[in-house]
Design a protein around this motif. Structure first.
Motif, PDB file in Angstrom:
ATOM      1  N   GLY A   1      -4.855 -39.269  -2.291  1.00  0.00           N
ATOM      2  CA  GLY A   1      -4.369 -39.596  -1.097  1.00  0.00           C
ATOM      3  C   GLY A   1      -4.163 -38.856  -0.137  1.00  0.00           C
ATOM      4  N   LYS A   2      -4.242 -37.489  -0.423  1.00  0.00           N
ATOM      5  CA  LYS A   2      -4.233 -36.483   0.589  1.00  0.00           C
ATOM      6  C   LYS A   2      -5.404 -36.221   1.448  1.00  0.00           C
ATOM      7  CE  LYS A   2       0.175 -35.462  -0.302  1.00  0.00           C
ATOM      8  NZ  LYS A   2       0.956 -36.434  -0.658  1.00  0.00           N
ATOM      9  N   GLY A   3      -5.308 -35.346   2.595  1.00  0.00           N
ATOM     10  CA  GLY A   3      -6.497 -35.143   3.328  1.00  0.00           C
ATOM     11  C   GLY A   3      -6.370 -33.714   3.876  1.00  0.00           C
ATOM     12  N   VAL A   4      -7.574 -33.446   4.424  1.00  0.00           N
ATOM     13  CA  VAL A   4      -7.656 -31.835   5.064  1.00  0.00           C
ATOM     14  C   VAL A   4      -6.258 -31.747   6.020  1.00  0.00           C
ATOM     15  CG1 VAL A   4      -8.935 -30.299   6.291  1.00  0.00           C
ATOM     16  CG2 VAL A   4     -10.119 -31.919   4.653  1.00  0.00           C
ATOM     17  N   GLY A   5      -5.565 -30.599   5.692  1.00  0.00           N
ATOM     18  CA  GLY A   5      -4.510 -30.272   6.592  1.00  0.00           C
ATOM     19  C   GLY A   5      -3.171 -30.578   5.747  1.00  0.00           C
ATOM     20  N   ASP A   6      -3.294 -31.416   4.908  1.00  0.00           N
ATOM     21  CA  ASP A   6      -2.022 -31.742   4.256  1.00  0.00           C
ATOM     22  C   ASP A   6      -1.785 -30.581   3.363  1.00  0.00           C
ATOM     23  OD1 ASP A   6      -2.128 -34.266   5.615  1.00  0.00           O
ATOM     24  OD2 ASP A   6      -2.845 -35.268   3.772  1.00  0.00           O
ATOM     25  N   THR A   7      -0.038 -30.594   3.132  1.00  0.00           N
ATOM     26  CA  THR A   7       0.270 -29.658   2.268  1.00  0.00           C
ATOM     27  C   THR A   7       0.825 -30.225   1.009  1.00  0.00           C
ATOM     28  OG1 THR A   7       1.066 -28.202   3.925  1.00  0.00           O
ATOM     29  CG2 THR A   7       2.206 -27.816   1.838  1.00  0.00           C
ATOM     30  N   VAL A   8       0.604 -30.052  -0.269  1.00  0.00           N
ATOM     31  CA  VAL A   8       1.104 -30.375  -1.484  1.00  0.00           C
ATOM     32  C   VAL A   8       1.988 -29.517  -2.168  1.00  0.00           C
ATOM     33  CG1 VAL A   8      -0.882 -32.142  -1.531  1.00  0.00           C
ATOM     34  CG2 VAL A   8      -1.083 -30.087  -2.696  1.00  0.00           C
ATOM     35  N   GLU A   9       2.940 -29.951  -2.751  1.00  0.00           N
ATOM     36  CA  GLU A   9       3.669 -29.610  -3.611  1.00  0.00           C
ATOM     37  C   GLU A   9       3.594 -29.587  -5.115  1.00  0.00           C
ATOM     38  OE1 GLU A   9       6.314 -27.271  -2.634  1.00  0.00           O
ATOM     39  OE2 GLU A   9       5.616 -27.533  -0.543  1.00  0.00           O
TER      40      GLU A   9
ATOM     41  N   VAL B   1      -9.761 -26.661 -16.889  1.00  0.00           N
ATOM     42  CA  VAL B   1      -9.160 -25.997 -15.919  1.00  0.00           C
ATOM     43  C   VAL B   1     -10.120 -24.752 -15.742  1.00  0.00           C
ATOM     44  CG1 VAL B   1      -7.156 -24.718 -14.950  1.00  0.00           C
ATOM     45  CG2 VAL B   1      -6.990 -27.058 -16.319  1.00  0.00           C
ATOM     46  N   ARG B   2     -10.564 -23.942 -16.610  1.00  0.00           N
ATOM     47  CA  ARG B   2     -11.330 -22.860 -16.375  1.00  0.00           C
ATOM     48  C   ARG B   2     -12.527 -22.782 -15.664  1.00  0.00           C
ATOM     49  NH1 ARG B   2      -9.141 -22.459 -21.380  1.00  0.00           N
ATOM     50  NH2 ARG B   2     -10.810 -23.191 -22.317  1.00  0.00           N
ATOM     51  N   SER B   3     -13.190 -24.237 -15.763  1.00  0.00           N
ATOM     52  CA  SER B   3     -14.428 -24.414 -14.912  1.00  0.00           C
ATOM     53  C   SER B   3     -14.022 -25.206 -13.680  1.00  0.00           C
ATOM     54  CB  SER B   3     -15.319 -25.491 -16.023  1.00  0.00           C
ATOM     55  OG  SER B   3     -15.556 -24.753 -17.197  1.00  0.00           O
ATOM     56  N   GLY B   4     -12.581 -25.358 -13.616  1.00  0.00           N
ATOM     57  CA  GLY B   4     -12.119 -26.080 -12.363  1.00  0.00           C
ATOM     58  C   GLY B   4     -12.186 -27.741 -12.116  1.00  0.00           C
ATOM     59  N   ARG B   5     -12.205 -27.982 -13.474  1.00  0.00           N
ATOM     60  CA  ARG B   5     -12.085 -29.603 -13.667  1.00  0.00           C
ATOM     61  C   ARG B   5     -10.920 -29.900 -14.168  1.00  0.00           C
ATOM     62  NH1 ARG B   5     -17.159 -28.264 -15.720  1.00  0.00           N
ATOM     63  NH2 ARG B   5     -16.540 -28.883 -17.805  1.00  0.00           N
ATOM     64  N   VAL B   6     -10.028 -30.597 -13.362  1.00  0.00           N
ATOM     65  CA  VAL B   6      -8.584 -31.108 -13.584  1.00  0.00           C
ATOM     66  C   VAL B   6      -8.614 -32.585 -14.030  1.00  0.00           C
ATOM     67  CG1 VAL B   6      -7.296 -29.058 -12.603  1.00  0.00           C
ATOM     68  CG2 VAL B   6      -7.975 -31.308 -11.284  1.00  0.00           C
ATOM     69  N   SER B   7      -7.757 -32.823 -14.850  1.00  0.00           N
ATOM     70  CA  SER B   7      -7.893 -34.436 -15.282  1.00  0.00           C
ATOM     71  C   SER B   7      -7.016 -35.159 -14.226  1.00  0.00           C
ATOM     72  CB  SER B   7      -6.997 -34.441 -16.538  1.00  0.00           C
ATOM     73  OG  SER B   7      -6.408 -35.656 -16.904  1.00  0.00           O
ATOM     74  N   ILE B   8      -7.298 -36.420 -14.005  1.00  0.00           N
ATOM     75  CA  ILE B   8      -6.745 -37.319 -13.171  1.00  0.00           C
ATOM     76  C   ILE B   8      -5.234 -37.411 -13.343  1.00  0.00           C
ATOM     77  CG2 ILE B   8      -7.551 -39.346 -14.514  1.00  0.00           C
ATOM     78  CD1 ILE B   8      -7.459 -39.131 -10.545  1.00  0.00           C
ATOM     79  N   GLY B   9      -4.995 -37.389 -14.636  1.00  0.00           N
ATOM     80  CA  GLY B   9      -3.593 -37.285 -14.928  1.00  0.00           C
ATOM     81  C   GLY B   9      -2.665 -36.089 -14.845  1.00  0.00           C
ATOM     82  N   SER B  10      -3.292 -34.951 -14.574  1.00  0.00           N
ATOM     83  CA  SER B  10      -2.515 -33.809 -14.344  1.00  0.00           C
ATOM     84  C   SER B  10      -1.835 -33.814 -13.312  1.00  0.00           C
ATOM     85  CB  SER B  10      -3.633 -32.476 -14.375  1.00  0.00           C
ATOM     86  OG  SER B  10      -4.120 -32.601 -13.259  1.00  0.00           O
ATOM     87  N   PRO B  11      -0.488 -32.905 -13.089  1.00  0.00           N
ATOM     88  CA  PRO B  11       0.122 -32.912 -11.994  1.00  0.00           C
ATOM     89  C   PRO B  11      -0.316 -32.518 -10.654  1.00  0.00           C
ATOM     90  CG  PRO B  11       1.214 -31.795 -14.028  1.00  0.00           C
ATOM     91  CD  PRO B  11      -0.240 -32.042 -14.218  1.00  0.00           C
ATOM     92  N   ILE B  12      -1.287 -31.596 -11.005  1.00  0.00           N
ATOM     93  CA  ILE B  12      -2.035 -31.032  -9.513  1.00  0.00           C
ATOM     94  C   ILE B  12      -2.842 -32.688  -8.954  1.00  0.00           C
ATOM     95  CG2 ILE B  12      -4.072 -29.979 -10.856  1.00  0.00           C
ATOM     96  CD1 ILE B  12      -3.428 -27.985  -8.184  1.00  0.00           C
ATOM     97  N   ALA B  13      -3.588 -33.048  -9.777  1.00  0.00           N
ATOM     98  CA  ALA B  13      -4.310 -34.188  -9.393  1.00  0.00           C
ATOM     99  C   ALA B  13      -3.409 -35.304  -8.906  1.00  0.00           C
ATOM    100  CB  ALA B  13      -5.179 -34.570 -10.509  1.00  0.00           C
ATOM    101  N   ARG B  14      -2.229 -35.561  -9.679  1.00  0.00           N
ATOM    102  CA  ARG B  14      -1.594 -36.751  -9.203  1.00  0.00           C
ATOM    103  C   ARG B  14      -0.887 -36.100  -7.578  1.00  0.00           C
ATOM    104  NH1 ARG B  14       0.699 -36.577 -14.370  1.00  0.00           N
ATOM    105  NH2 ARG B  14       2.574 -35.869 -13.684  1.00  0.00           N
ATOM    106  N   ALA B  15      -0.577 -35.006  -7.549  1.00  0.00           N
ATOM    107  CA  ALA B  15      -0.121 -34.666  -6.460  1.00  0.00           C
ATOM    108  C   ALA B  15      -1.006 -34.747  -5.189  1.00  0.00           C
ATOM    109  CB  ALA B  15       0.253 -33.164  -6.228  1.00  0.00           C
ATOM    110  N   LEU B  16      -2.433 -34.626  -5.524  1.00  0.00           N
ATOM    111  CA  LEU B  16      -3.577 -34.233  -4.512  1.00  0.00           C
ATOM    112  C   LEU B  16      -3.933 -35.664  -4.124  1.00  0.00           C
ATOM    113  CD1 LEU B  16      -5.595 -31.521  -5.947  1.00  0.00           C
ATOM    114  CD2 LEU B  16      -4.326 -31.473  -3.621  1.00  0.00           C
TER     115      LEU B  16
END
Length: 158
Positions: A131-139, A114-129
């Motif tokens: 399939g999303k596109g530019v302009g989308d909001t993610v919780e 995370v400190r280098s800006g690389r998040v795991s595909i299994g992390s909560p933020i990656a799972r939320a992201l």
């Protein structure tokens, strides 16, 4: 045996660590064990026990690396494209509360930092992201509570 997705950079880093542990660390530890043995009584020889523990740790990590490399599904992110977030994407987000920008690349578990800006595909933020596109909001639910981000850029290729 599940495949482990990773970028070519992540795969190369695992191979480099494995090579270092097999060719450099292993030899250093064998030398440390030999030197500690020469000191005499092994039952009360702290150097010997420390070297044996280091050997056990090193060999465990070698086995772990060999397993990850064998199961690796290497994905060349330079060949990916699209307007939806998927593995390998580098995503620029804006925190909707603080207006702070964050940039993350979605990578495999072994290469996440995370400190280098690389998040795991299994992390909560990656799972939320995904399939999303530019302009989308993610919780995203974080340990500190919920966060809301807007996707402002998606790019592939590194």
């Amino acid at each position: 045996m599940d495949k482990v997705p990773m970028t070519t950079r992540g795969y190369a880093a695992l191979e480099e660590e494995l090579k270092h542990r097999q060719q450099v660390e292993r030899q250093r530890i064998i030398q440390a064990i030999a030197e500690a043995r020469a000191l005499g009584d092994l039952s009360e020889n702290a150097e010997y026990h420390a070297a044996k523990e280091a050997q056990s740790h090193n060999e465990g990590r070698v086995m772990e690396l060999e397993s990850m490399i064998a199961r690796a599904e290497v994905i060349d992110v330079t060949k990916l494209s699209g307007n939806k977030i998927k593995f390998g994407a580098t995503v620029k987000l804006v925190d909707e509360d603080t207006e702070e920008e964050k940039t993350y690349q979605i990578v495999g578990e072994p290469e996440a930092d995370v400190r280098s800006g690389r998040v795991s595909i299994g992390s909560p933020i990656a799972r939320a992201l995904i399939g999303k596109g530019v302009g989308d909001t993610v919780e995203v639910t974080t340990p500190g509570g919920g966060k809301s981000y807007e996707v402002v850029e998606i790019r592939f290729g590194g």
